[in-house]
Design an enzyme around this catalytic site. Sequence first.
Site, PDB file in Angstrom:
ATOM      1  N   ASP A 188       0.828  -1.214   0.000  1.00 48.93           N
ATOM      2  CA  ASP A 188       0.000   0.000   0.000  1.00 48.93           C
ATOM      3  C   ASP A 188       0.862   1.264   0.000  1.00 48.93           C
ATOM      4  O   ASP A 188       0.340   2.380   0.084  1.00 48.93           O
ATOM      5  CB  ASP A 188      -0.975   0.005   1.201  1.00 48.93           C
ATOM      6  CG  ASP A 188      -0.258   0.116   2.542  1.00 48.93           C
ATOM      7  OD1 ASP A 188       1.003   0.073   2.564  1.00 48.93           O
ATOM      8  OD2 ASP A 188      -0.950   0.252   3.568  1.00 48.93           O
TER       9      ASP A 188
ATOM     10  N   GLU B 265      12.528  13.265  25.025  1.00 47.13           N
ATOM     11  CA  GLU B 265      12.821  14.305  24.031  1.00 47.13           C
ATOM     12  C   GLU B 265      12.552  15.643  24.702  1.00 47.13           C
ATOM     13  O   GLU B 265      11.441  15.889  25.168  1.00 47.13           O
ATOM     14  CB  GLU B 265      11.941  14.134  22.797  1.00 47.13           C
ATOM     15  CG  GLU B 265      12.352  15.071  21.682  1.00 47.13           C
ATOM     16  CD  GLU B 265      11.216  15.463  20.753  1.00 47.13           C
ATOM     17  OE1 GLU B 265      11.494  15.858  19.615  1.00 47.13           O
ATOM     18  OE2 GLU B 265      10.039  15.399  21.165  1.00 47.13           O
TER      19      GLU B 265
ATOM     20  N   ASP C  94       7.371   4.797  21.302  1.00 45.55           N
ATOM     21  CA  ASP C  94       7.284   6.243  21.405  1.00 45.55           C
ATOM     22  C   ASP C  94       6.065   6.546  22.269  1.00 45.55           C
ATOM     23  O   ASP C  94       4.985   6.003  22.051  1.00 45.55           O
ATOM     24  CB  ASP C  94       7.088   6.842  20.004  1.00 45.55           C
ATOM     25  CG  ASP C  94       7.823   8.148  19.818  1.00 45.55           C
ATOM     26  OD1 ASP C  94       7.627   9.040  20.649  1.00 45.55           O
ATOM     27  OD2 ASP C  94       8.569   8.278  18.834  1.00 45.55           O
TER      28      ASP C  94
ATOM     29  N   HIS D 266      13.939  11.512  12.853  1.00 48.61           N
ATOM     30  CA  HIS D 266      12.859  11.774  11.895  1.00 48.61           C
ATOM     31  C   HIS D 266      12.482  13.254  11.819  1.00 48.61           C
ATOM     32  O   HIS D 266      11.654  13.623  10.985  1.00 48.61           O
ATOM     33  CB  HIS D 266      11.634  10.947  12.281  1.00 48.61           C
ATOM     34  CG  HIS D 266      11.044  11.395  13.588  1.00 48.61           C
ATOM     35  ND1 HIS D 266      11.711  11.247  14.790  1.00 48.61           N
ATOM     36  CD2 HIS D 266       9.885  12.012  13.879  1.00 48.61           C
ATOM     37  CE1 HIS D 266      10.976  11.748  15.762  1.00 48.61           C
ATOM     38  NE2 HIS D 266       9.852  12.225  15.238  1.00 48.61           N
ATOM     39  N   ASP D 267      13.043  14.087  12.696  1.00 49.29           N
ATOM     40  CA  ASP D 267      12.732  15.523  12.687  1.00 49.29           C
ATOM     41  C   ASP D 267      13.880  16.367  12.147  1.00 49.29           C
ATOM     42  O   ASP D 267      13.780  17.601  12.147  1.00 49.29           O
ATOM     43  CB  ASP D 267      12.440  16.005  14.118  1.00 49.29           C
ATOM     44  CG  ASP D 267      11.171  15.425  14.696  1.00 49.29           C
ATOM     45  OD1 ASP D 267      10.241  15.131  13.922  1.00 49.29           O
ATOM     46  OD2 ASP D 267      11.101  15.274  15.932  1.00 49.29           O
TER      47      ASP D 267
ATOM     48  N   ASP E 109       8.026  11.644  23.898  1.00 43.86           N
ATOM     49  CA  ASP E 109       7.902  12.796  23.001  1.00 43.86           C
ATOM     50  C   ASP E 109       7.734  14.102  23.795  1.00 43.86           C
ATOM     51  O   ASP E 109       6.882  14.172  24.689  1.00 43.86           O
ATOM     52  CB  ASP E 109       6.650  12.549  22.140  1.00 43.86           C
ATOM     53  CG  ASP E 109       6.531  13.480  20.970  1.00 43.86           C
ATOM     54  OD1 ASP E 109       7.404  13.441  20.094  1.00 43.86           O
ATOM     55  OD2 ASP E 109       5.561  14.260  20.934  1.00 43.86           O
TER      56      ASP E 109
HETATM   57  C1  GLC Z   1       8.236  15.619  18.625  1.00 47.28           C
HETATM   58  C2  GLC Z   1       8.279  14.610  17.511  1.00 47.28           C
HETATM   59  C3  GLC Z   1       7.804  15.287  16.266  1.00 47.28           C
HETATM   60  C4  GLC Z   1       6.379  15.726  16.497  1.00 47.28           C
HETATM   61  C5  GLC Z   1       6.257  16.603  17.734  1.00 47.28           C
HETATM   62  C6  GLC Z   1       4.829  16.726  18.167  1.00 47.28           C
HETATM   63  O1  GLC Z   1       9.104  16.672  18.402  1.00 47.28           O
HETATM   64  O2  GLC Z   1       9.544  14.070  17.396  1.00 47.28           O
HETATM   65  O3  GLC Z   1       7.885  14.456  15.139  1.00 47.28           O
HETATM   66  O4  GLC Z   1       5.916  16.447  15.382  1.00 47.28           O
HETATM   67  O5  GLC Z   1       6.946  16.069  18.832  1.00 47.28           O
HETATM   68  O6  GLC Z   1       4.375  15.499  18.662  1.00 47.28           O
END
Ligand code: GLC
Length: 574
Positions: free
Chosen positions: A36, A272, A109, A345-346, A216
Amino acid sequence: MTTSLESDRAARTDGWWRSAVVYQIYPRSFQDSNSDGVGDIPGIVSRLDYLAELGVDVLWLSPVYRSPQIDNGYDISDYRDIDPLFGTLADLDELIGRAHDRGIKLIMDLVVNHTSDQHAWFIESRDPASDKRDWYFWRPARPGHEPGTPGAEPDDSQAAFAPSVWTHDPRSGEYYLGIFSPGQPDLNWENPDVRQAVHAMMRWWIDRGVDGFRMDVINLISKPAVLTSRGPIAAAPSGMWQIANGPRLDEFLAEMNREVGLDAQNLLTVGETPGATIEVAQRITDPARHELNMVFTFEHVSLDQVGWNKWDLADLTLPALKDNLAQWQYGLAEAGWNSLYLDNHDQPRAVSRFGDDSPEHRVNSAKTLATVLHLHKGTPYVYQGEEFGMTNAPLTEIGHYLDVESLNYHTLAVATGIPEVDVLRSLARKSRDHARTPVQWDDTPYAGFTAGVPWMPVNPNYPAINADAARRDPGSVFAHFQRLIRLRHADEVVREGRFDLLLPDHEQLWAFTRTLGDRVLLVVANCSSAPAEIPPDSLPGLDGAELVLGTHDDAATSVLAPWESRILRLTSAG
Ligand code: GLC
């Protein structure tokens, strides 16, 4: 007979995460199994042998929970289910079991600063009479303004991905807080029922066998008094940096640790923490305080910007980068622990941002960046594709971007009169989309990521840069990562040795020692695309040192080739 839960626990010895290397999977872009075009959990299962071959100890899964996907899963509508895009709970159970079979642990996460606006808690909270009303931040319109009209928001704060942190809800005429976007309303952690619901959910995941959590934006959960007091919002702090590290943060983290049994069960916890200083990190990661094992600092990934605005580009210098990492090493040397990362990923791709992704230097610069990072003290994180040197994508037009953050920045910046060419330049350097192109597995169509059409275009350089080619080449970035991971596992100096920066002002060389008792490792790395000479007598003990791992064969010269790095064992502690 021991249950699998008991054996999961037994596998987590005290402090195990200090010798671990973590691999981050962004499931949407990792491996599609059902054509997909979106990566999924069975796809991850099919790549476990690859991950075992790389040698990593832990997988961190970016969110796979049920979600409307306005922020690719960082907007969760059900914490106890898997989004059908990614598979089922049974698929996840299988992934955990098969990873554990290979000695690989798995962390989830945990996104609990906010939920999705489609979460049942928030849907209930929309009703002013509901007992969930106080689970979120509801506030009246600005005094003297008609709710829902332009400028009636309680204050002028901008959201990370939207023009305002406040969204009007016609049902009650009030506004709710969403510091990322209207689809991500912030939970009110002042309310003990919210905290208990989060704790219960975490225990539920631990009972399924997960080995920890990446939390997060966890340092945003305790909101400043201007938001938690019920009075009018005169001037709420704008931007998430100002909301960070609120008054009850340590209390909430310690309570969570206790209630969920995080340390008691030796789970890996990494927060984070945008806007966290070294002092904040010292508190959070001091083992005696039982909050978290480690945090992700944002300081070193903010050195190439002006102030808090990531789109306002600045030049990065090597002395600034070295100094920042060194300060974190020194700051957390006694109590506490570092996490080590260059991308995720950011963030844009490490080799494109900190290295040189030209065909001539890509391989050596990716290896040398890894050498430097993995030889710091702390727990290294590898982001999918980093281990074979994936690069930024050629994103040049606004139509190439998919990420909510990039699209929102473009709209707002162009509206405020910033020339589009400048906006596009910032996006091309910093967009999160660079990290999210599908993993390049091989040179077949769509890089082996999917047999359908990928949700995001594959980077066109996949015929040359892919995991398959790297695995077959003993001189590849992949092979270098394998050696670095093996070295960390084998060598106590890499894990626990004291860090000391050398040559702090050198503009090309990154040099430091790691010392444990009388054992010393010296790292010297040329972080530039030109040759660099080691200044005479600047690195004590260099003569006669033994090469442990290098990017080049000839390690005896005093001149390092572009992006050459050496890990040396000093034969005497002098
Ligand atoms: C963190 C994540 C990011 C997300 C943000 C809001 O920074 O790593 O990808 O957009 O939080 O959840």
